[in-house]
Design an enzyme around this catalytic site. Sequence first.
Site, short mmCIF file in Angstrom:
data_model
loop_
_atom_site.label_atom_id
_atom_site.label_comp_id
_atom_site.label_asym_id
_atom_site.label_seq_id
_atom_site.Cartn_x
_atom_site.Cartn_y
_atom_site.Cartn_z
N SER A 93 0.95 -1.20 0.20
CA SER A 93 0.02 0.03 0.15
C SER A 93 0.81 1.15 0.00
O SER A 93 2.09 1.09 0.25
CB SER A 93 -0.97 -0.02 1.20
OG SER A 93 -1.37 1.38 1.62
N TYR A 143 -1.73 -1.57 10.44
CA TYR A 143 -1.80 -1.72 8.92
C TYR A 143 -0.31 -1.11 8.31
O TYR A 143 0.14 -1.61 7.35
CB TYR A 143 -2.93 -0.78 8.31
CG TYR A 143 -3.18 -0.80 6.99
CD1 TYR A 143 -4.04 -1.93 6.50
CD2 TYR A 143 -2.81 -0.16 6.00
CE1 TYR A 143 -4.26 -2.11 5.17
CE2 TYR A 143 -3.19 -0.17 4.66
CZ TYR A 143 -3.92 -1.21 4.09
OH TYR A 143 -4.24 -1.28 2.86
P1 NAD Z 1 -11.39 -5.85 0.14
O1 NAD Z 1 -12.01 -5.88 1.54
O2 NAD Z 1 -12.37 -5.70 -1.16
O3 NAD Z 1 -11.08 -7.44 -0.32
C1 NAD Z 1 -9.92 -8.12 0.77
C2 NAD Z 1 -10.08 -9.67 0.58
O4 NAD Z 1 -9.32 -10.13 1.21
C3 NAD Z 1 -11.46 -10.16 0.29
O5 NAD Z 1 -11.57 -11.25 -0.78
C4 NAD Z 1 -11.57 -11.16 1.64
O6 NAD Z 1 -12.40 -12.03 1.67
C5 NAD Z 1 -10.12 -11.40 1.80
N1 NAD Z 1 -9.68 -11.74 3.29
C6 NAD Z 1 -9.76 -11.00 4.27
N2 NAD Z 1 -9.38 -11.51 5.29
C7 NAD Z 1 -9.01 -12.76 5.00
C8 NAD Z 1 -8.71 -13.87 5.57
N3 NAD Z 1 -8.38 -14.18 7.19
N4 NAD Z 1 -8.36 -14.89 5.02
C9 NAD Z 1 -8.27 -14.94 3.33
N5 NAD Z 1 -9.02 -13.99 2.86
C10 NAD Z 1 -9.45 -12.88 3.46
O7 NAD Z 1 -10.18 -5.20 0.09
P2 NAD Z 1 -9.29 -4.57 -1.03
O8 NAD Z 1 -9.34 -3.03 -0.82
O9 NAD Z 1 -9.40 -5.24 -2.42
O10 NAD Z 1 -7.81 -5.02 -0.41
C11 NAD Z 1 -7.06 -5.99 -0.83
C12 NAD Z 1 -5.68 -5.65 -0.52
O11 NAD Z 1 -4.99 -4.17 -1.17
C13 NAD Z 1 -5.37 -5.66 1.03
O12 NAD Z 1 -4.13 -6.06 1.32
C14 NAD Z 1 -5.37 -4.24 1.06
O13 NAD Z 1 -4.47 -3.81 2.23
C15 NAD Z 1 -4.40 -3.45 -0.06
N6 NAD Z 1 -4.92 -2.03 -0.24
C16 NAD Z 1 -6.03 -1.67 -0.62
C17 NAD Z 1 -6.21 -0.40 -0.80
C18 NAD Z 1 -7.44 0.46 -1.00
O14 NAD Z 1 -7.64 1.61 -0.88
N7 NAD Z 1 -8.64 -0.41 -0.99
C19 NAD Z 1 -5.18 0.43 -0.80
C20 NAD Z 1 -4.10 -0.12 -0.61
C21 NAD Z 1 -3.75 -1.45 -0.45
#
Ligand code: NAD
Length: 264
Positions: free
Chosen positions: A146, A159
């Site tokens: 991130s 985080y």
């Molecule tokens: P999201 O909540 O849409 O998806 C998260 C996914 O992880 C889902 O499929 C969920 O079921 C799965 N998950 C959660 N806990 C789990 C567990 N214990 N075991 C297996 N699967 C699990 O979130 P997102 O925004 O798509 O995030 C995806 C990644 O991107 C994360 O690592 C997040 O930190 C990173 N990220 C997101 C953003 C943002 O702005 N959305 C920004 C930077 C980084």
Amino acid sequence: MTSTQLKGKTALVTGSTSGIGLGIARALAAQGANILFNGFGDAGEIEKLQAGVAGEFGVRTAYHNADMSKPAEIEAMMAFAAEKFGGIDVLVNNAGIQHVANVDEFPVEKWDAIIAINLSSAFHTSRLALPRMKAQNWGRIINLASVHGLVGSAGKSAYVAAKHGLVGLTKVTALETAQTGVTANAICPGFVLTPLVQKQVDARASADGLSNEAAKKALLSEKQPSADFVTPEQLGELAVFLCSDAAAQVRGAAWNMDGGWAAQ
Ligand code: NAD
């Protein structure tokens, strides 16, 4: 459009039932990769997702429900991948959760869960995927860090610590594989409008009495100079590039796609 850059390869995308993981899984499938899905959700919906991607892109798909906070379940998923596909060629460590609270009020169990899911799970999948990647002298490890792997924000201690750790793990993995056909890189997105961020939009809307649209704008304007969200599709294309031959010497990078957030 379907391409064949990854034909015959298998990608595991953790947390691919939603958001960024799903965007990346679709982009890799569009290049011909078989996809092992993982993440939580309704069983029927996940089945539809798998069948949809298999049909749309003409690839094989499977699903494993490993809880990424549990090393034994991760081991079971990697054994399943070996049995079903012969192993993992492209490993996308994407599963992640968020919790927002100041350090002195941060629930201990949330800290432990965030470190386990956002950081330690990538160590476990990597240690289990690397022997095959090294043996075949080709592999791609892509860690979804991130912009919080590069800079901090108040309220996000676990985080930010996990994502900085993930960038560190990426560098070490890249160094240990530097003279092989295996590469390891991190992607560092800014705000992407997924369920993870919608929760923060909702919290902002109720704290400040804002509409959904106004809360989105408020969140973006504080951090993301473009004032626009990054999309899962854009991140998918970056992942495809990191899998390409052109990216063979991109090693240990923490590549931000953040609307200018980290440039400030
Ligand atoms: P999201 O909540 O849409 O998806 C998260 C996914 O992880 C889902 O499929 C969920 O079921 C799965 N998950 C959660 N806990 C789990 C567990 N214990 N075991 C297996 N699967 C699990 O979130 P997102 O925004 O798509 O995030 C995806 C990644 O991107 C994360 O690592 C997040 O930190 C990173 N990220 C997101 C953003 C943002 O702005 N959305 C920004 C930077 C980084």
